[in-house]
Write an enzyme that holds these catalytic residues in place. Structure first.
Site: not given
Length: 267
Positions: A34, A66, A87-89, A188, A207, A230
Site C-alpha cells: 500500500s 494495489h 500482493r495477495t493478503h 487492530e 502483510s 497512520n
C-alpha cells in the site's frame, strides 16, 4: 495446497515468465504494498509488463491501492528486477501458499534478493505518517506459516543486515523497527496495539512476515521497508480508514519512488 504443489506452481510461473519476457533469470524482486506502487516506474529501464492475473498461480489484487501488474526493469546497477505491484493478503482467506507465491516464483526465476514493502500503523509518536522505517525484525501474529513439516528455518536474521546497511548508506535517516503482522482484515483495537507494543513491536500491519519466512526458506536475502500511513489505533485522534492509508501513500509517492530507485541502484 501442499508445499510440493506450491513449489511446482511457482516453478511453472517462473517458466511462464521466462518465456513471456525472454529473460532467463532475474536478480531481485520487489513486492510493492500500500502506497508504494507509484515508485515502480522510477526503478529502471522498462523491459516489459504483464497482468498478474495472467501468470500461473496469481490472481488480480482485491485491495484498492494495489496495482495488478508484474513489471520487469533493468536497474541503473544493471540488475534485472521483477516488480510485483500487488500482493495477495492472508486475510483474503485463500491460505498461505497464494500469499507467498510471488516470493517463491521470484526465487525459482533466479532472484537472490527480495524487497518487501508495506503500509502500516506506527506505534512510535516520532514517526509521523509518511515516515519510512527499515524492518529489523518481525512478530508473526497470524498463527500460520508457509512452512510444512519439519522445515526448520533460521530467522535470527530474517531481514538482512547487509541490505539494511546498504539502505542506510542510501538514506542515513532511515529508522529501524519491529513489524507485527495481524491476521486482519479488521484494524487492530487500541488494546491490541498496546499489546503489540508490550511484545516489542513498533509497527502493525497485515502483510510481509509470511512472505519473509518463505523468502528465507528459499534462500533469499530480505530487505523490508514500511511506510507509516497512520498512527496505530488509540495513538491518534482520528479513527482508522483505508482512504487515509491511500492518501498517505500518495503524499509520500515521490520520496518512495526516489528511495526505491536509489536502493535498486545499489543492489
Amino acid at each position: 495446497m501442499n508445499n510440493t504443489d506450491a513449489f511446482q506452481l511457482a516453478g511453472e510461473a517462473a517458466d511462464f515468465l521466462r518465456s513471456h519476457f525472454s529473460v532467463d533469470s532475474i536478480d531481485v524482486a520487489l513486492v510493492l504494498g500500500s502506497g508504494w506502487s507509484s515508485g515502480a516506474d522510477a526503478l529502471g529501464e522498462p523491459v516489459g509488463e504483464i497482468a498478474l492475473g495472467d501468470v500461473p498461480g496469481f490472481s488480480k489484487p482485491v485491495v484498492t491501492g494495489h496495482g495488478g501488474a508484474l513489471k520487469l526493469v533493468r536497474t541503473a546497477g544493471d540488475k534485472v528486477a521483477a516488480i510485483f505491484t500487488g500482493r495477495t493478503h492472508y486475510y483474503e482467506g485463500r491460505g498461505v501458499a497464494p500469499v507467498v507465491h510471488a516470493v517463491r516464483t521470484a526465487a525459482k526465476w533466479g532472484a537472490s534478493t527480495v524487497v518487501l514493502t508495506n503500509g502500516c500503523g506506527g506505534l512510535n509518536p516520532a514517526w509521523a505518517p509518511g515516515t519510512v522505517v527499515l524492518l529489523k525484525d518481525h512478530i508473526n501474529f497470524t498463527g500460520d506459516t508457509p512452512l510444512l513439516g519439519a522445515t526448520f528455518i533460521d530467522l535470527s536474521e530474517a531481514y538482512s543486515q547487509r541490505l539494511r546497511d546498504l539502505a542506510h548508506r542510501v538514506d542515513p535517516s532511515l529508522p529501524e523497527g519491529v513489524y507485527m503482522q495481524f491476521r486482519g482484515p479488521q484494524y487492530e483495537t487500541p488494546a491490541e496495539v498496546r499489546m503489540a507494543g508490550i511484545l516489542g513491536a513498533d509497527l502493525v500491519g497485515m502483510s510481509t512476515t509470511l512472505e519473509t519466512i518463505a523468502a528465507r526458506e528459499a534462500g533469499l536475502e530480505v530487505l523490508g521497508l514500511s511506510l507509516v500511513t497512520n498512527a496505530a489505533a488509540g495513538l491518534g485522534e482520528d479513527h482508522l480508514d483505508h482512504t487515509e492509508v491511500l492518501q498517505a501513500g500518495a503524499d509520500a509517492g515521490p520520496r518512495l519512488a526516489a528511495l526505491l530507485g536509489d536502493i535498486c541502484k545499489e543492489l
